[in-house]
Each structure stands twice: as structure tokens, then as C-alpha cells.
Design a protein around this motif. Structure first.
Motif, mmCIF file in Angstrom:
data_model
loop_
_atom_site.group_PDB
_atom_site.id
_atom_site.type_symbol
_atom_site.label_atom_id
_atom_site.label_comp_id
_atom_site.label_asym_id
_atom_site.label_seq_id
_atom_site.Cartn_x
_atom_site.Cartn_y
_atom_site.Cartn_z
ATOM 1 N N ARG A 159 24.655 6.425 -8.884
ATOM 2 C CA ARG A 159 25.357 6.742 -7.641
ATOM 3 C C ARG A 159 26.945 6.330 -7.755
ATOM 4 O O ARG A 159 27.631 6.968 -7.370
ATOM 5 C CB ARG A 159 24.803 6.133 -6.257
ATOM 6 C CG ARG A 159 24.305 7.340 -5.371
ATOM 7 C CD ARG A 159 23.852 6.471 -3.903
ATOM 8 N NE ARG A 159 23.601 5.325 -3.975
ATOM 9 C CZ ARG A 159 22.345 4.720 -3.875
ATOM 10 N NH1 ARG A 159 21.195 5.561 -4.321
ATOM 11 N NH2 ARG A 159 22.220 3.363 -3.997
ATOM 12 N N ILE A 160 26.965 5.260 -8.060
ATOM 13 C CA ILE A 160 28.283 4.424 -8.350
ATOM 14 C C ILE A 160 29.182 5.535 -9.450
ATOM 15 O O ILE A 160 30.285 5.514 -9.127
ATOM 16 C CB ILE A 160 28.114 3.024 -8.823
ATOM 17 C CG1 ILE A 160 27.595 2.260 -7.589
ATOM 18 C CG2 ILE A 160 29.714 2.420 -9.083
ATOM 19 C CD1 ILE A 160 27.212 0.856 -7.983
ATOM 20 N N MET A 161 28.327 5.720 -10.433
ATOM 21 C CA MET A 161 29.072 6.373 -11.479
ATOM 22 C C MET A 161 29.178 7.820 -11.370
ATOM 23 O O MET A 161 29.846 8.628 -12.310
ATOM 24 C CB MET A 161 28.441 6.076 -12.913
ATOM 25 C CG MET A 161 28.615 4.492 -13.159
ATOM 26 S SD MET A 161 28.041 4.162 -14.894
ATOM 27 C CE MET A 161 29.185 4.836 -16.152
ATOM 28 N N ARG A 162 28.515 8.289 -10.517
ATOM 29 C CA ARG A 162 28.479 10.014 -10.034
ATOM 30 C C ARG A 162 28.085 10.564 -11.355
ATOM 31 O O ARG A 162 28.839 11.528 -11.879
ATOM 32 C CB ARG A 162 29.871 10.025 -9.729
ATOM 33 C CG ARG A 162 30.315 9.685 -8.477
ATOM 34 C CD ARG A 162 31.828 10.251 -7.957
ATOM 35 N NE ARG A 162 32.248 9.702 -6.832
ATOM 36 C CZ ARG A 162 32.970 9.920 -5.878
ATOM 37 N NH1 ARG A 162 32.835 11.346 -5.671
ATOM 38 N NH2 ARG A 162 33.228 9.081 -4.826
ATOM 39 N N LYS A 163 26.901 10.019 -11.868
ATOM 40 C CA LYS A 163 26.232 10.733 -12.988
ATOM 41 C C LYS A 163 24.868 10.778 -12.696
ATOM 42 O O LYS A 163 24.424 10.214 -11.563
ATOM 43 C CB LYS A 163 26.315 9.885 -14.071
ATOM 44 C CG LYS A 163 27.757 9.604 -14.908
ATOM 45 C CD LYS A 163 27.584 8.803 -16.085
ATOM 46 C CE LYS A 163 29.079 8.596 -16.601
ATOM 47 N NZ LYS A 163 29.939 9.710 -16.953
ATOM 48 N N SER A 164 23.918 11.673 -13.470
ATOM 49 C CA SER A 164 22.644 11.708 -13.225
ATOM 50 C C SER A 164 21.903 10.448 -13.653
ATOM 51 O O SER A 164 22.588 9.660 -14.615
ATOM 52 C CB SER A 164 22.058 12.983 -13.866
ATOM 53 O OG SER A 164 22.313 12.592 -15.432
ATOM 54 N N GLN A 165 20.773 10.245 -13.216
ATOM 55 C CA GLN A 165 20.119 8.799 -13.814
ATOM 56 C C GLN A 165 19.682 9.110 -15.173
ATOM 57 O O GLN A 165 19.931 8.152 -16.101
ATOM 58 C CB GLN A 165 18.980 8.965 -13.192
ATOM 59 C CG GLN A 165 18.933 8.509 -11.461
ATOM 60 C CD GLN A 165 17.800 8.107 -10.762
ATOM 61 O OE1 GLN A 165 16.732 7.741 -11.409
ATOM 62 N NE2 GLN A 165 17.891 8.434 -9.411
#
Lengths: 400, 180
Positions: free
Chosen positions: B150-156
């Protein structure tokens, strides 16, 4: 054990990291994954090294207090400022939402513009004079007109548009509306009935009667006011003229072809210079009948191209005592003489075609062109006294 | 006060709610910056700036904030990146110069472990910004994969791959430095 995929490997790594973070020993964790322990070990050791390198977890209290104080000061400043009006707040919210949705907006905007263009195109095709989309219709027609491939094609398109204008007027007549109209047609006089453009009855003011008589049976351009009771009051009337530019491709005693358009030469046709094949001319023409055009004026704007000379041929071997012809280098390859004056031609079509109107009654035209050409039996072509020009033949041949 | 209630009141610029949010998250933000930049003064400045940005976002209502911690850490990451870019004016791939930042000389741990820690953190600065960020979030702040994503705006999945590669690169860097 098969080597795990990258995804599987990451899953294993994740589980190992969680166990290490929970305090489990490294060897204990690695023991559960013998097949990949050699790969896992360095990565897990790096993680442990990172973890232990965190250093002190303490946070300076003073730093935290200073930061809090700054935050509170700015908050109080904002709270004491007057609130922006509700519409500004709502605009900010809306603009923020629009900005966030910009990725999805682009295709929607493109679709919207396309839909508007489609709708306006459909709506304009049905439009009548006085309606919103009528200018769009006219503009679209002009574009279509400009794409004509030849003067004949252009003439045909003009004819179709003239018919369309007349149909619009007929539709308006049925609706009994009041509207300013412009249209074209053959002006006719029916005794005991009056003046007509085809079947459309005209109310010709007395002041225009002399001109109307001159233009009787001619193809005219009309500006009129359609009244609610169906009366068509004429405002102006003039001969419908066109201008065509192109090369003379055929020359006869009673006419010529400019490009692919045959024009009759009348007794009053004004020709600026003797005509010859290949010349570039600009002709002002009128429509005599549906399929018959006459030139009112022909202006020569470019001479015929000079034919090319063949390269000078030399004998392979010169006989003795024969002097070689004194051919200069430039004489061997002769290029056509460029025309003295280049006409301004449409880059897309060599021959251009633009409609012209004569001056209205009371105005003196710039050039003295007879508005009422009378058919004569004269077959001579008026020309300036310039020698060594090709004269047209005397055998009349009509263009089909 | 519950987080949702805190956030709702903070949106109204309630001073008490804002102070509570600040005290709740400042340590996390501060530690994060200090670990990344190894500078206490910078850590304080950037942490304070992160909360001022939060106040601005709440006042303008220009950002939809659902997770305060994730939002703050994401903003802080951006501030760190801006600072490094301003300071060094070169592509972030070449961050060897960070080795010359003043180190955190903790007088309480003057042991080999301190040297090792310094070695690890120096090596970490040679990673890419994304790699640094994922390792900091995952192993310093102990953020979960979901929160990190969420913080990095990437997928898990992307976070997991990035984490693995970052650790592998870090391991190699540590080994290389040990051999020198």
C-alpha cells in the motif's frame, strides 16, 4: 525436490522471514527447507543483519515536541482564517476527483467528441436554412466541393448542391415559415403567371424587372425572403457564373475544352489573346442549359509549353574534312521553355473551378462582360493581331 | 480514540485529534527517516514536514486518506527521495556518496557489531531506492507485505519479488565489502 519457481521461492522466503522476526533461530528455520537452504541462507542472514543494524529505537522527545508544536501552530493559523466559499470547496473536491480519474477520462473524452461529431454530422445533413446545424452542413459541402478531381467533377458537384438548395426551399415552402434563402435555377417567365425558378413562384419587385428580363431563361443566383404565406420575395438576382482554370485541350471555331469541360464561345465572349492548344487559360462561364456551358471571358494566363528538341545525334565517325557541328553542350539536351507566367494552380488539382457572380444591377462590373450573351452565327474567334499562332479549324464539332 | 474517529475529527482540523495522530505516528516516521538517511536533524525535519503535508491534505481535501500510517510513510518516502535528489543531483543509481554521510555514532555500542551494522547500512545505500524502501519498511518498521504494498503503491507480488532481489543484492554487497 524440484527447484521452486520464483513465486514459490518468494513464498518460502516470506515464511522464513516471519519466523525469524518471531525470534526463531536461523538454523531451525533452514532445517525445514533443505532443498533451498543454500540459497536461502545468505538472504536470511542479510535480513538478520539489517534487523540488527537498526540501532537505537529511541526517538528524541524534544524532536517530537518541536514537531508537534509546528503542527499545532499551523493548524491554528488555518482555523483562524476565513473558510473558502462552499462552491470553491466543492470545486476543489470535484477537480480532485477528476484529476484522480484522469486515466479513465481520456478514452471517455475521445468517445464523447466522436459521438458529438457523429451527431452533428447527422443533424447537419438534415438541416434547413435558419436551423442551428445549417452552417455545419454548408461547411461540409464546401469541403466535399474542394475535393473534386476535375473541373467537370466540380461542376457536377455544384449542380447537385444547387439542386439541394432548391429542395431545401421547397421544404421550407411546405412548412410555410419565414426565412431568408439563397438558391439557384433557371429563371423563366410564364405569361399570366409570373416569374419562376423551376416551379417556385417568385415575387419580383418592380425595381428588378429590367434585370429579370435580361436574365430570362438564364441560370441565376437568387437571394429571396420566404414569407409565411408562401410568397418568395426576391431581394437580388444575378447570373450564376463560374471560374475555371486549366489547359486548352481542344480548340474549335465555336468552342474549346478547358481540361475536361467543353465551353461554347459566343459572339460576346471576350478573349484576351489568341487561343492555342496547351495554353493555360482562366475562363468565366455561365450555364446556358443543364448540360451546356458558355464562356463569357477567356483569359490566357500561360503559354503553351515549347516542345522538346531531340538530342543532337552525331555520326560515330566523322568523314575527313568534315567539320563537326558546333553544338554547344547546352544544345544537346534541351529542356522545355518554362512558361512566362506560372498560373496559381491548386496543388491538388491542376484545374480549378470557383463560382462567380456578376455584379448586381446598379454596380459597374470590373470587366465589361455582357450579362446577356446572345447566340450568334459568327464562328470567328476574336483575337489580338498576333502572328504565328495556330488558328482554330472551321469544322464545328460539338462535345457530347 | 479509535483511528477512524481520529481521522474523521482530523478532517475537521480538530487540534486534539491532530496532536494525537502526531504522537501516535511520529516515532515510526522518525525512525524510518533516520534509518534511511542516518541523520538525526534530517530525520526531525522530514518527519515534521510529513505531518505538515498531512495537515495540508486534510485542509484541502485533495487526498483520500484511508490508512494514516501508510499515507504518512509513503509521503515520507517521497520526501526522502526529494531530499536525496536535491542534495546529490544525480541519478539515484549512483548513491555511493551516501557512504560519506555523517554516521550515527552510537557511543553505547562500540563493538564489532557496530562495525557490522555500519557495513550493512552502507551496503544498503548502494541499493536502488525501491530496494532500500522495501527493506526499510519490511525489516525496520516491520510492515506487513500488504501494508508495504500500500505504501509503495505496488502489488503484493511485486513487493515480494522486490524484497527478494533487494536481500540478494544486499548479501552480495556485504560479501564484496568483507573481501575488500
Amino acid at each position: 525436490m524440484n527447484h521452486p519457481t520464483e513465486h514459490e521461492y518468494n513464498e518460502i522466503l516470506d515464511r522464513c522471514l516471519l519466523r525469524l522476526q518471531a525470534g526463531e533461530a536461523l538454523e531451525s528455520v533452514l532445517a525445514d527447507y533443505p532443498g533451498v537452504s543454500d540459497e536461502l541462507r545468505p538472504v536470511l542472514e542479510a535480513m538478520l543483519a539489517l534487523w540488527t543494524s537498526r540501532g537505537s529505537d529511541t526517538v528524541p522527545v524534544a524532536a517530537m515536541a518541536r514537531s508537534r508544536a509546528r503542527l499545532m501552530t499551523v493548524t491554528r493559523q488555518i482555523n483562524t482564517m476565513p473558510r473558502p466559499p462552499w462552491w470553491k470547496v466543492r470545486w476543489t473536491l470535484l477537480s480532485g476527483a477528476l484529476w484522480r480519474a484522469r486515466g479513465a477520462m481520456v478514452p471517455l473524452i475521445i468517445l464523447g467528441v466522436f459521438a458529438i461529431l457523429l451527431f452533428s454530422g447527422w443533424a447537419s445533413a438534415q438541416a434547413l436554412p435558419g436551423e442551428t446545424f445549417y452552417p455545419v452542413k454548408i461547411a461540409a459541402e464546401q469541403i466535399v466541393l474542394s475535393l473534386a478531381s476535375s473541373p467537370a467533377d466540380r461542376l457536377e458537384r455544384e449542380r447537385i448542391l444547387d439542386l439541394r438548395r432548391k429542395e431545401e426551399v421547397e421544404t421550407l415552402l411546405k412548412r410555410e415559415v419565414e426565412q431568408e434563402v439563397y438558391f439557384t435555377g433557371f429563371l423563366t417567365w410564364k405569361p399570366n403567371e409570373g416569374w419562376f425558378i423551376d416551379e417556385i413562384e417568385l415575387d419580383m419587385p418592380d425595381v428588378l424587372l429590367p434585370l429579370a428580363r435580361e436574365l430570362e431563361d438564364r441560370y441565376v443566383f437568387l437571394h429571396a425572403d420566404l414569407m409565411p404565406h408562401g410568397k418568395m420575395v426576391v431581394e437580388t438576382i444575378e447570373a450564376r457564373m463560374y471560374s475555371i482554370t486549366g489547359r486548352v485541350t481542344r480548340l474549335e471555331s465555336d468552342g474549346l475544352s478547358v481540361g475536361d469541360v467543353w465551353l461554347r464561345i459566343e459572339g460576346d465572349t471576350h478573349i484576351t489573346k489568341s487561343l492555342e492548344l496547351g495554353q493555360t487559360v482562366r475562363a468565366t462561364i455561365i450555364r446556358l442549359r443543364e448540360d451546356e456551358l458558355a464562356a463569357m471571358k477567356i483569359e490566357v494566363i500561360g503559354p503553351a509549353p515549347t516542345p522538346t528538341r531531340r538530342p543532337a545525334s552525331r555520326p560515330a565517325v566523322l568523314p575527313e574534312n568534315t567539320q563537326a557541328p558546333q553544338d554547344s553542350e547546352s544544345d544537346r539536351f534541351i529542356e522545355p521553355t518554362p512558361p512566362e507566367k506560372q498560373p496559381e494552380e491548386n496543388p491538388t488539382a491542376q484545374e480549378t473551378f470557383t463560382p462567380e457572380k456578376t455584379a448586381e444591377e446598379g454596380e459597374k462590373p470590373e470587366e465589361e462582360i455582357s450579362k446577356t450573351p446572345k447566340p450568334t452565327s459568327s464562328k470567328e474567334v476574336k483575337a489580338d493581331p498576333t502572328p504565328e499562332k495556330v488558328k482554330p479549324t472551321r469544322t464545328p464539332k460539338k462535345k457530347d | 480514540m479509535q483511528n477512524d474517529e481520529l481521522l474523521a475529527r482530523a478532517r475537521q482540523l480538530d487540534e486534539e485529534a491532530l496532536a494525537a495522530i502526531h504522537d501516535l505516528y511520529f516515532p515510526t516516521v522518525y525512525r524510518y527517516v533516520r534509518y534511511r538517511l542516518n541523520d538525526e536533524q534530517l530525520a526531525e525535519d522530514i518527519a515534521a514536514e510529513a505531518f505538515l503535508r498531512l495537515l495540508d491534505a486534510l485542509n484541502r481535501r485533495s487526498a483520500e486518506i484511508r490508512d494514516l500510517r501508510a499515507w504518512l510513510l509513503g509521503t515520507t518516502s517521497n520526501l526522502i527521495f526529494d531530499h536525496l535528489r536535491r542534495k546529490y543531483r544525480r541519478p539515484m543509481e549512483n548513491i555511493e556518496d551516501l557512504e560519506f554521510l555523517p554516521g550515527l555514532d552510537n557511543p553505547e555500542t562500540r563493538t564489532e557489531e557496530r562495525d557490522r551494522n555500519h557495513q550493512v547500512r552502507s551496503a544498503m545505500r548502494n541499493l536502488t531506492p525501491d530496494q532500500q524502501q522495501v527493506l526499510s519498511l519490511r525489516f525496520l518498521l516491520e510492515c506487513s507485505i500488504e501494508e508495504t504494498a500500500r505504501i509503495m503503491r505496488k502489488s503484493q507480488g511485486a513487493v515480494k519479488v522486490l524484497q527478494f532481489r533487494a536481500l540478494a543484492a544486499l548479501r552480495k554487497l556485504i560479501e564484496d565489502k568483507s573481501k575488500q
